[in-house]
Motif scaffolding. Structure first.
Motif, PDB file in Angstrom:
ATOM      1  N   SER A  76      -5.652   2.944  -1.823  1.00  0.00           N
ATOM      2  CA  SER A  76      -6.997   3.286  -1.357  1.00  0.00           C
ATOM      3  C   SER A  76      -7.748   2.046  -0.918  1.00  0.00           C
ATOM      4  O   SER A  76      -8.335   2.004   0.166  1.00  0.00           O
ATOM      5  N   THR A  96      -8.229  -1.875   5.693  1.00  0.00           N
ATOM      6  CA  THR A  96      -7.547  -1.752   6.980  1.00  0.00           C
ATOM      7  C   THR A  96      -8.391  -0.969   7.979  1.00  0.00           C
ATOM      8  O   THR A  96      -8.536  -1.357   9.142  1.00  0.00           O
ATOM      9  N   ASP A  97      -8.938   0.142   7.508  1.00  0.00           N
ATOM     10  CA  ASP A  97      -9.775   0.942   8.398  1.00  0.00           C
ATOM     11  C   ASP A  97     -10.954   0.121   8.902  1.00  0.00           C
ATOM     12  O   ASP A  97     -11.327   0.187  10.067  1.00  0.00           O
ATOM     13  N   PHE A  98     -11.510  -0.682   7.995  1.00  0.00           N
ATOM     14  CA  PHE A  98     -12.639  -1.521   8.367  1.00  0.00           C
ATOM     15  C   PHE A  98     -12.216  -2.495   9.470  1.00  0.00           C
ATOM     16  O   PHE A  98     -12.888  -2.627  10.492  1.00  0.00           O
ATOM     17  N   MET A 118      -6.200   0.416   2.226  1.00  0.00           N
ATOM     18  CA  MET A 118      -6.397   1.212   3.435  1.00  0.00           C
ATOM     19  C   MET A 118      -7.860   1.238   3.892  1.00  0.00           C
ATOM     20  O   MET A 118      -8.142   1.297   5.079  1.00  0.00           O
ATOM     21  N   ARG A 119      -8.787   1.182   2.923  1.00  0.00           N
ATOM     22  CA  ARG A 119     -10.195   1.117   3.333  1.00  0.00           C
ATOM     23  C   ARG A 119     -10.445  -0.185   4.099  1.00  0.00           C
ATOM     24  O   ARG A 119     -11.079  -0.206   5.150  1.00  0.00           O
ATOM     25  N   SER A 172       3.140   3.833   6.698  1.00  0.00           N
ATOM     26  CA  SER A 172       3.674   5.181   6.877  1.00  0.00           C
ATOM     27  C   SER A 172       5.208   5.163   6.820  1.00  0.00           C
ATOM     28  O   SER A 172       5.822   6.083   6.299  1.00  0.00           O
ATOM     29  N   GLY A 223      -4.449  -4.664  11.443  1.00  0.00           N
ATOM     30  CA  GLY A 223      -4.717  -3.308  10.953  1.00  0.00           C
ATOM     31  C   GLY A 223      -3.700  -2.273  11.406  1.00  0.00           C
ATOM     32  O   GLY A 223      -3.182  -1.502  10.598  1.00  0.00           O
ATOM     33  N   LEU A 228      -9.772  -2.172  11.486  1.00  0.00           N
ATOM     34  CA  LEU A 228      -9.457  -1.443  12.714  1.00  0.00           C
ATOM     35  C   LEU A 228     -10.704  -1.091  13.512  1.00  0.00           C
ATOM     36  O   LEU A 228     -10.658  -0.969  14.733  1.00  0.00           O
ATOM     37  N   THR A 229     -11.825  -0.913  12.798  1.00  0.00           N
ATOM     38  CA  THR A 229     -13.033  -0.522  13.518  1.00  0.00           C
ATOM     39  C   THR A 229     -13.742  -1.732  14.131  1.00  0.00           C
ATOM     40  O   THR A 229     -14.604  -1.573  14.970  1.00  0.00           O
ATOM     41  N   SER A 245       0.821  -1.200   0.000  1.00  0.00           N
ATOM     42  CA  SER A 245       0.000   0.000   0.000  1.00  0.00           C
ATOM     43  C   SER A 245       0.861   1.258   0.000  1.00  0.00           C
ATOM     44  O   SER A 245       0.592   2.216  -0.717  1.00  0.00           O
ATOM     45  N   ARG A 264      -0.972  -0.116   8.969  1.00  0.00           N
ATOM     46  CA  ARG A 264      -0.926   1.349   8.896  1.00  0.00           C
ATOM     47  C   ARG A 264       0.471   1.866   9.215  1.00  0.00           C
ATOM     48  O   ARG A 264       0.990   2.755   8.543  1.00  0.00           O
TER      49      ARG A 264
END
Lengths: 333, 304, 333
Positions: free
Chosen positions: B130, B136-138, B133-134, B181, B173, B140-141, B121, B177
């Motif tokens: 994109s 990943t965000d999912f 990361m989407r 970075s 997740g 993470l939540t 990524s 991230r």
């Protein structure tokens, strides 16, 4: 041989609070690099000279113009062929501390590209080792002393030599040296410059030397062409010594004046001048001389009309070109 | 040419003083520098040995002793006994396999997914970035622990692999991230650009150039993921939402609290404390060892 | 200057350094970064201290203010600043006052010494408050004057954050901070390292003209012989924590005596004349090994070494009017 015609690179603007307009970093730049020849680009940081080098090395795209290598227009080639062609242009970066992977030994750093070449040519492991030693010796290093070291164990001068050796592994025809010595100890700088000069002579590798230091540009390519860049445009170019000894553009004269004068050995040229103003950022107006706001000789016309390059072999873009003696004069003993 | 080759290869020291030390040698040198690191390593090795060989030390059915139910600490029962008079030490040792194996699986899943997706990524950017990361965000939540509780009602966690897989799937997740970075900042570095102009493959750039530079970060996360997963699974067993079919530290805790009444009666205290002690020592070992990990994997700290 | 013009400017302050020794404690042992240096900095002049990495030049500068960073430690010696006293024996509070009030310091790459989170103007006020300046308005006015003097838009600069300024501008802001409290001594540590030629020349020009105007004592620390040769009145050459040579700039440049000085000067590529005059200096900068050897520090790189040089370090002795040099070969003549 590389031929560049009307090269242009526009970086898109950004929106928002801290945004800026689109910036033309390179604007209508044409030049050619003959085999084994030297071309130097001089100018301040931010003038676009680095971008030109990165475009030639394939690290940046261009928005208009043509780059022709060995008779082939880069833009018209399929991806794979373009990559092979671009590999013949190798970039020597300014910062030898960033240019080597801190996690890998010198041996690893150099054998990686050699493995690729060996695969293409069907060469074996022995060839790789042989070539590894060969390129290290070429750049003046003792292979056995450096091969197992990590970059942080080497001095700046040694690192830059390693970077050059790594570039040599892929048999380049052009080296783009971008401020290649500015971060090296002064006592070691000349050695690296000399190496670049030797590579030109011995292997007919052309050098595109990008710098703000006129003297080191002259050292690498006194027989080549010198281009003076200001805000993305060529403002003066010609044979290196011609530009240095008979500068016509006030900006060239400012750059030449900026070379320190060695008291006791030289005296400043009678017309030496140093503009105190830093150059402002942002896009210069299309219909004015970009240097006019800093130029001590600017006339009203300079703010109204953009000067074009005039002259034959030695060209300059100035409404009021005048030769001035700004270069330090050696004292006779 | 063959002559030149033979001379150059013979002049090359195979592993002389100028040769670079092997990874393990270097790691050992760093570990012995501080006694804390050595203790940490010792603890981790001890638990690993327990997990591997523990079950072979005892008969499949642990001996029970009706005369020594909730026996106090003694030479025969160094950690006391449980409600059946089984040695707590034996329970801890035989139970280590499930706990550690599941944790190791979870950590491996976390690190493999997190690292690979983070690298890809961060290096490719664009739509690849994109999409990843989407996702990943999912991830993470998703509240991991409650999800496990729910899953355990429909899924039999008798196999540590299954447990490890679920823990890993919900846990990568953060690492992805972080690796992304780091990759983002590394990809602008000169040596990555150099690799590109030298015509090296993206695979090479990702895994040979970038990966070693995030190595210390990943190794640290690996160890932290191990402890994190141990807590999570022990927690699950403690809550009693997964079947009690295995010897397990979490099961011990559960029984100690809910059946033996360790919270109110002092005689069952060793039964409660022995799994806690095991957890505490293991965590201590990991924390002590983490100190060495950064130095082992950080290239700038390597010496000749 | 007439006697009744009040208040008379005090004679420019100098610095007297005696037996200064600074040691760095590292994993590999103790490194004498500054090794028993005796030095007189003449007031009202620009003194250039030149040395490459590992020469101890920056450590010397920090030691002059008794501010050597950890793990360095001043072991012995004295630094007497005229009008202040011995920096080694003064109490902490007087030392702090002396920094800024009497001795201004411009750090290497000034960006590191500016607070990134507050505006420049705000930092001027903070500086004033910490030195108990009564009239802060006058202080701001002086800051503004200085900035304009250096060719900058003062109002814009004072309301900017450091990241909004270019490298050359930051360096000027650094100089402003060093001068705004009317320090008579200014130490510039590598003031132009990160700058390109034109910015470097303008910063040097500013230093030169402000020095002339105010009769300041300026200590310029750099690795670049060109910078020293252009700007300094006196040159001090450092190598491996010791002094190698000093003298008037013209003298040293025209007639260098120490082989290292000679090598440094010959390694500068010149902008005119014969290119082959430039010769690279062999070897690499001093390392840990160099500090502990009995031989002359420059022994390994010296083209003129003698048997004597291998076992003893040459003393630093007078070699002509205003000249000192540490070399057996020179002494033998």
């Amino acid at each position: 041989m590389i031929e560049v015609r009307h090269l242009e690179k526009t970086f898109p603007g950004t929106r928002g609070l801290l945004g800026h307009d689109a910036i033309k970093a390179v604007n209508d730049v044409s030049f050619h690099i003959p085999d084994g020849g030297a071309v130097s680009f001089i100018g301040e940081s931010g003038c676009g000279k680095t971008t030109i080098g990165r475009i030639l090395a394939g690290l940046e795209t261009y928005t208009a113009g043509e780059v022709v290598m060995d008779g082939q227009n880069l833009a018209q080639l399929p991806r794979r062929q373009r990559a092979v062609l671009l590999r013949r242009v190798q970039l020597i970066q300014q910062d030898p501390y960033q240019a080597l992977n801190p996690a890998r030994t010198i041996e690893q750093a150099l054998t990686d590209p050699l493995k690729v070449i060996a695969k293409e040519r069907g060469a074996d492991k022995a060839w790789i080792m042989h070539r590894l030693h060969e390129v290290l010796e070429l750049v003046g290093l003792d292979p056995d002393a450096v091969i197992y070291k990590y970059p942080h164990m080497l001095s700046g001068g040694q690192r830059q030599r390693i970077v050059i050796a790594r570039a040599l592994t892929v048999d380049p025809s052009v080296l783009v040296a971008d401020e290649a010595v500015s971060m090296i100890d002064v006592s070691l700088r000349l050695g690296v410059l000399k190496l670049l000069r030797d590579l030109r002579e011995r292997f007919k590798i052309s050098v595109l030397f990008i710098t703000h230091d006129v003297a080191s540009a002259r050292y690498v390519g006194d027989d080549g062409q010198m281009f003076v860049i200001y805000k993305g445009r060529i403002v003066e170019h010609g044979l290196t010594d011609e530009v240095i000894l008979h500068p016509q553009h006030p900006y060239t004269q400012a750059l030449l004046s900026a070379v320190p004068v060695l008291k006791g050995l030289e005296e400043p040229g009678p017309d030496r001048y140093i503009p105190l103003k830093e150059f402002g950022h942002g896009q210069p107006p299309e219909h004015a001389c970009a240097f006019a706001p800093r130029c001590p000789y600017a006339q009203p016309l300079c703010g109204q009309e953009k000067p074009e390059l005039v002259g034959t072999a030695h060209q300059y873009a100035c409404h009021y070109p005048k030769e001035r003696h700004v270069v330090a004069v050696p004292l006779s003993e | 040419m063959s002559l030149a080759v033979s001379t150059s290869s013979s002049s090359r020291p195979s592993n002389g003083p100028s040769g670079h030390p092997s990874f393990l040698k270097n790691a050992w040198r760093i570990i012995v520098k501080k006694p804390g690191r050595l203790i940490g390593l010792g603890i981790i090795v001890l638990f690993a040995l327990m997990a591997i060989f523990g079950p072979y030390l005892y008969p499949k059915q642990l001996p029970i002793n009706p005369n020594a139910i909730y026996a106090p600490i003694s030479w025969r029962y160094p950690l006391g006994t449980d409600f059946e008079g089984t040695s707590n030490l034996a329970l801890i040792i035989t139970g280590a396999r499930y706990v550690l194996f599941a944790a190791a699986m979870a950590a491996v899943f976390t690190v493999v997914f997190g690292t690979a997706l983070g690298l890809i990524s961060g290096y490719y950017l664009g739509w690849t970035d994109s999409v990843i990361m989407r996702i990943t965000d999912f991830i993470l939540t998703i509240p991991g622990f409650p999800l496990l509780v729910v899953l355990s009602t429909v899924w039999n966690f008798g196999q540590p692999v299954a447990m490890g897989f679920v823990l890993g799937i919900t846990g990568w997740g953060g690492l992805a991230r972080a690796v992304r970075s780091q990759t983002l900042s590394l990809r602008e570095r000169g040596f990555i650009e150099a690799a590109r102009t030298l015509g090296l493959s993206p695979f090479h750039i990702l895994f040979r150039e970038i990966l070693p530079n995030v190595g210390s970060y990943i190794a640290m996360n690996l160890l932290l993921a191990v402890t994190g997963s141990i807590y999570a699974e022990v927690g699950l067993f403690f809550l009693g939402v997964v079947p009690f079919q295995v010897n397990n530290w979490g099961v011990m805790l559960n029984l100690a609290v809910f059946s033996a009444g360790a919270m109110s009666s002092a005689q069952a205290l060793p039964y409660l404390l022995s799994p806690l002690l095991a957890l505490l020592i293991l965590t201590l070992g990991v924390v002590l060892f983490l100190d060495a990990v950064d130095e082992i994997f950080n290239p700038r700290l390597k010496e000749a | 200057m007439s006697a009744n013009s009040l208040p008379t400017a005090p004679p420019a302050a100098g610095i007297t350094i005696r037996g200064l020794e600074v040691v760095y404690t590292t994993g590999q042992g103790q490194i004498p970064a500054v090794n028993g240096i005796n030095l007189d900095i003449v007031g009202g002049q620009i003194t250039g201290i030149i040395g490459e990495s590992g020469s101890g030049k920056s450590t010397l500068a920090m030691a002059m203010m008794n501010a050597v960073p950890h793990p360095g430690k001043i072991v012995k010696g004295s630094v007497i600043i005229d009008g202040v006293g011995n920096m080694m024996t003064l109490d902490k509070e007087s030392q702090r006052r002396a920094r800024g009030r009497h001795v201004g310091f411009v750090f290497q790459a000034a960006q590191n010494s500016l607070n990134p989170l507050t505006r420049i103007g705000h930092q001027v006020l903070d500086l004033g408050r910490s030195h108990n300046v009564k009239d802060l308005r006058a202080l701001l006015r002086r800051a503004k004057e200085l900035l304009e003097r250096m060719g900058m838009d003062a109002d814009r600069v004072l309301t900017s954050y450091q990241h909004e300024l270019s490298g050359g501008m930051r360096q000027r802001v650094g100089i402003m901070f060093a001068l705004v409290l009317d320090a008579q001594i200014v130490i510039l540590d590598e003031p132009t390292t990160a700058l390109d030629m034109l910015s470097q020349a303008s910063v040097l020009e500013i230093v030169r003209s402000i020095q002339e105007e105010r009769g300041l004592t300026i200590i310029l620390i750099t690795h670049d012989m060109g910078v020293v040769a252009d700007l300094a009145d006196r040159v001090i050459v450092m190598y491996g924590g010791e002094l190698a040579e000093e003298g008037k700039t013209e003298d040293v440049l025209a007639h260098p005596q120490h082989p290292y000085t000679r090598g440094l000067i010959r390694a500068i590529p010149r902008i005119s004349g014969n290119l082959d005059q430039a010769v690279a200096l062999a070897g690499s900068p001093p390392d840990l090994q160099t500090f502990v050897q009995n031989a002359c520090l420059f022994y390994d790189r010296c083209p003129e070494r003698m048997a004597q040089c291998q076992n003893h370090r040459p003393p630093y002795e007078i070699a002509g009017p205003g000249r000192k040099v540490a070399c057996f070969k020179v002494m033998a003549k």
